[in-house]
Design a protein around this motif. Structure first.
Motif, mmCIF file in Angstrom:
data_model
loop_
_atom_site.group_PDB
_atom_site.id
_atom_site.type_symbol
_atom_site.label_atom_id
_atom_site.label_comp_id
_atom_site.label_asym_id
_atom_site.label_seq_id
_atom_site.Cartn_x
_atom_site.Cartn_y
_atom_site.Cartn_z
ATOM 1 N N SER A 157 23.657 -56.065 9.203
ATOM 2 C CA SER A 157 23.829 -54.852 8.396
ATOM 3 C C SER A 157 22.470 -54.225 8.149
ATOM 4 O O SER A 157 21.450 -54.910 8.128
ATOM 5 N N THR A 158 22.489 -52.916 7.963
ATOM 6 C CA THR A 158 21.252 -52.166 7.805
ATOM 7 C C THR A 158 21.479 -50.997 6.871
ATOM 8 O O THR A 158 22.620 -50.613 6.598
ATOM 9 N N THR A 159 20.394 -50.438 6.370
ATOM 10 C CA THR A 159 20.470 -49.187 5.609
ATOM 11 C C THR A 159 20.180 -48.031 6.556
ATOM 12 O O THR A 159 19.668 -48.220 7.669
ATOM 13 N N ALA A 160 20.482 -46.831 6.103
ATOM 14 C CA ALA A 160 20.198 -45.654 6.918
ATOM 15 C C ALA A 160 18.695 -45.532 7.185
ATOM 16 O O ALA A 160 18.281 -45.153 8.284
ATOM 17 N N LEU A 161 17.863 -45.850 6.191
ATOM 18 C CA LEU A 161 16.418 -45.761 6.388
ATOM 19 C C LEU A 161 15.926 -46.808 7.369
ATOM 20 O O LEU A 161 15.057 -46.525 8.212
ATOM 21 N N GLN A 162 16.449 -48.026 7.307
ATOM 22 C CA GLN A 162 16.055 -49.068 8.260
ATOM 23 C C GLN A 162 16.390 -48.650 9.689
ATOM 24 O O GLN A 162 15.583 -48.818 10.606
ATOM 25 N N LEU A 163 17.592 -48.091 9.868
ATOM 26 C CA LEU A 163 17.996 -47.660 11.199
ATOM 27 C C LEU A 163 17.100 -46.529 11.694
ATOM 28 O O LEU A 163 16.714 -46.493 12.868
ATOM 29 N N ALA A 164 16.742 -45.617 10.791
ATOM 30 C CA ALA A 164 15.836 -44.534 11.171
ATOM 31 C C ALA A 164 14.468 -45.086 11.568
ATOM 32 O O ALA A 164 13.846 -44.617 12.537
ATOM 33 N N GLN A 165 13.974 -46.080 10.836
ATOM 34 C CA GLN A 165 12.684 -46.673 11.181
ATOM 35 C C GLN A 165 12.733 -47.349 12.546
ATOM 36 O O GLN A 165 11.785 -47.245 13.340
#
Length: 589
Positions: free
Chosen positions: A426-434
């Motif tokens: 699982s990830t956050t939107a910011l992690q995926l963007a990074q």
């Protein structure tokens, strides 16, 4: 019987009164008056001369107060100097219940002017009847202050006074609400950047020693105890223009697809700055904060989701790094279903024989699982770990979630399979963007930030090979440009776009995955050769006609990014500007 002889009555001569001793009395009175005069004069002399300092100090102590000198909390600006959070001086009203008791019949009128509950205000006056001070309402709105001032002047109400405080105001209201947060009645940060940078933004009021009368009116100022210190201003990386556009388009998509909510994040690839971060549903930090914390959390940083097919480019990249495949290596995905242990993996249909690029273009689960099976599970974990999955981005935002990336030693054969197409982590939107910013920066990972960088961007750390990341970007371009791509609605006229869709089922805990609850995701970058922006869009539980990332999330990317490239003067890299098959039926992934 002989008669008795009456004895003759002898009269005594009355004594004559003594004359009053007037002279003695006069002298006595004079002595008493002189003594009183001496005592009075002596007492006055003693108090005015001998005990003057002592009595003066004792008197001042009974009316001596430390009065605060208001100080302004630091302002928050966007990257172009536009104010996002300001502190304005406002009026606070207090009352002396002992004096106001003569005007109790005006309690209802005072409550109406200040927009308070009359019965509750009456109870407060009653409970504080013996006290000299109580707050009526702090940081009053100008309209309420005007109404109360008019009432006091008209009715001659006494026992109500004012003082000046600062009130936080957010000009952009709900558009920046999740990122900025808000302050409490004491002007201390409670959420978001207001809380994260409390030490920098907070003000320290000054102090002065004054003498007040019984009605709290200042009679004299004795000394300045401490100078006021305003808070320091904060300039964030957010762009007010992009934030408005992203918020508008995300809100439109959530409403159009009848979704529960959503998040969107825009990163500057070159600097790692967060240019926009928006969520739905929103809240207005200027209004009364009701409804609990659910609407106030910054979902782009605190809420996690399984990224689905958006992680497939990292599996392909790992295979390229190991030289297991090239862009055109063939992979047989027939017949559209395969068995892994006791479970099955499926594609939405039989894609037949694909090359490595086609696995990305068509978003084949079977194709990416076959690639993952050719690698040691530790290699997959290392790639995920290097690009940031399973750890916080260190943005400095309070409450950021690290996501979940299970260690490879705990993976089963089926875990390795599903992790290759975005389930089990699982990830956050910011992690995926990074993580996508790493692909956009030719394998260099830079720290993300919500604070504007004044100097040159940080050099970053190389975590992936430059050649393999460029190859993967070229493959991801086909997701948008190819007739078989799953995100043709992410196309932008005049620009080459690379990205990947993801459509994942939501977990229901022990009940497994639900059959009708999805999260639609699109992660992309523009322009392909030298990406300037990365954007991630996640729509939570779309309930409209479609729930696929290419149909729900990708159009948000296109509408926002076509504004971003123009606002930042990014030159077009596709002069022909042809939009391939936009509006036709899309592959469901």
């Amino acid at each position: 019987m002989a008669a008795t002889r009456r004895q003759p009555r002898v009269r005594r001569r009355a004594r004559s009164p003594k004359p009053p001793r007037v002279a003695l009395r006069r002298r006595l009175l004079m002595v008493l008056m002189a003594s009183a005069l001496v005592a009075t004069v002596g007492g006055a002399f003693y108090r005015q001369v001998v005990e003057n300092d002592f009595l003066k100090t004792e008197g001042e102590r009974r009316h001596l107060r430390l009065s605060e000198i208001p100080a302004r909390r630091g302002m928050i600006f966007d990257r172009h100097g536009e104010p996002l959070a300001v502190s304005t001086p406002v009026t606070t009203y207090w009352a002396d219940p002992r004096v106001f008791a003569a005007h109790e019949h005006q309690t209802d009128a005072v409550a109406r002017a200040l927009n308070l509950d009359a019965e509750r205000l009456r109870e407060r006056f009653e409970s504080n009847r013996g006290r000299a001070f109580m707050y009526l309402k702090r940081r009053v709105h100008p309209r309420e202050a005007e109404a109360l001032d008019a009432l006091i002047a008209r009715e001659g109400i006494q026992g109500i006074g004012t003082e000046t405080e600062y009130r936080r105001f957010y000009p952009s209201a709900e558009v920046f609400g999740h990122v900025l947060g808000f302050t409490d009645i004491e002007d201390q940060g409670q959420e978001g950047l207001e809380r994260a940078f409390e030490a920098q933004l907070s003000a320290r009021p000054g102090l002065r020693r004054v003498i007040q009368d019984g009605r709290r009116t200042q009679v004299a100022e004795l000394e300045l105890v401490r100078l006021p210190r305003d808070g320091r201003d904060l300039t964030v990386s957010l762009d007010r223009r992009l934030q408005f556009i992203a918020y508008r388009e995300l809100k439109r998509a959530v409403a159009e697809h009848k979704a529960l909510g959503g998040s969107a994040v825009i990163l500057d690839v070159q600097s790692g700055e967060i240019l926009a971060m928006v969520n739905q549903p929103g809240y207005n930090p200027n209004a009364v904060r009701e409804g609990g914390v659910d609407h106030r959390r910054n979902r782009a940083l605190t809420d996690v989701f399984e990224p689905g097919s958006t992680v497939k480019p990292f599996i392909v990249l790992a295979a390229l790094e190991l030289s297991l495949v090239g862009p055109h290596t063939t992979i047989d995905t027939r017949p559209g279903v395969m068995t892994v242990g006791r479970n099955r993996v499926r594609d939405v249909r039989d894609f037949g024989v694909l090359d490595t690029t086609g696995v990305i273009t068509r978003s084949s689960n079977i194709g990416v699982v076959k690639l993952a099976q050719r690698m040691d599970r530790s290699v997959i974990w290392q790639v995920y770990d290097r690009v940031g999955f399973g750890s916080r981005t260190d943005s400095g935002f309070p409450g950021e979630s690290p996501g979940v990336l299970p260690h490879f030693r705990r993976w089963s054969q089926f875990d390795q399979a599903v992790l290759s197409f975005g389930y089990g982590l699982s990830t956050t939107a910011l992690q995926l963007a990074q993580s996508y910013a790493v692909l956009a920066a030719d394998g260099v990972k830079r720290p993300v930030t919500l604070i504007k960088r004044d100097g040159p961007p940080p050099p970053g750390v190389r975590v992936l090979g430059a050649q393999s990341t460029r190859q993967v970007r070229a493959m991801m371009e086909t997701v948008v440009s190819s007739p078989q791509g799953t995100a043709r609605r992410a196309a932008i006229e005049g620009y080459r776009v690379a990205g990947k869709t993801g459509t994942s089922k939501k977990s229901a805990g022990r009940q497994g995955y639900t059959g009708n609850r999805y999260q639609a995701v699109f992660a992309g970058m523009v322009p392909v050769d030298n990406p300037r922006f990365v954007m991630v869009v996640m729509i939570d539980e779309p309930r409209g006609a479609s729930h696929f990332g290419g149909q729900v999330a990708a159009p948000v990317f296109a509408r926002v990014m076509e504004n971003a490239v123009r606002l930042y003067n990014v030159p077009p890299d596709d002069p022909a500007g042809s939009l391939l098959l936009v509006g036709t039926a899309e592959v469901a992934q």
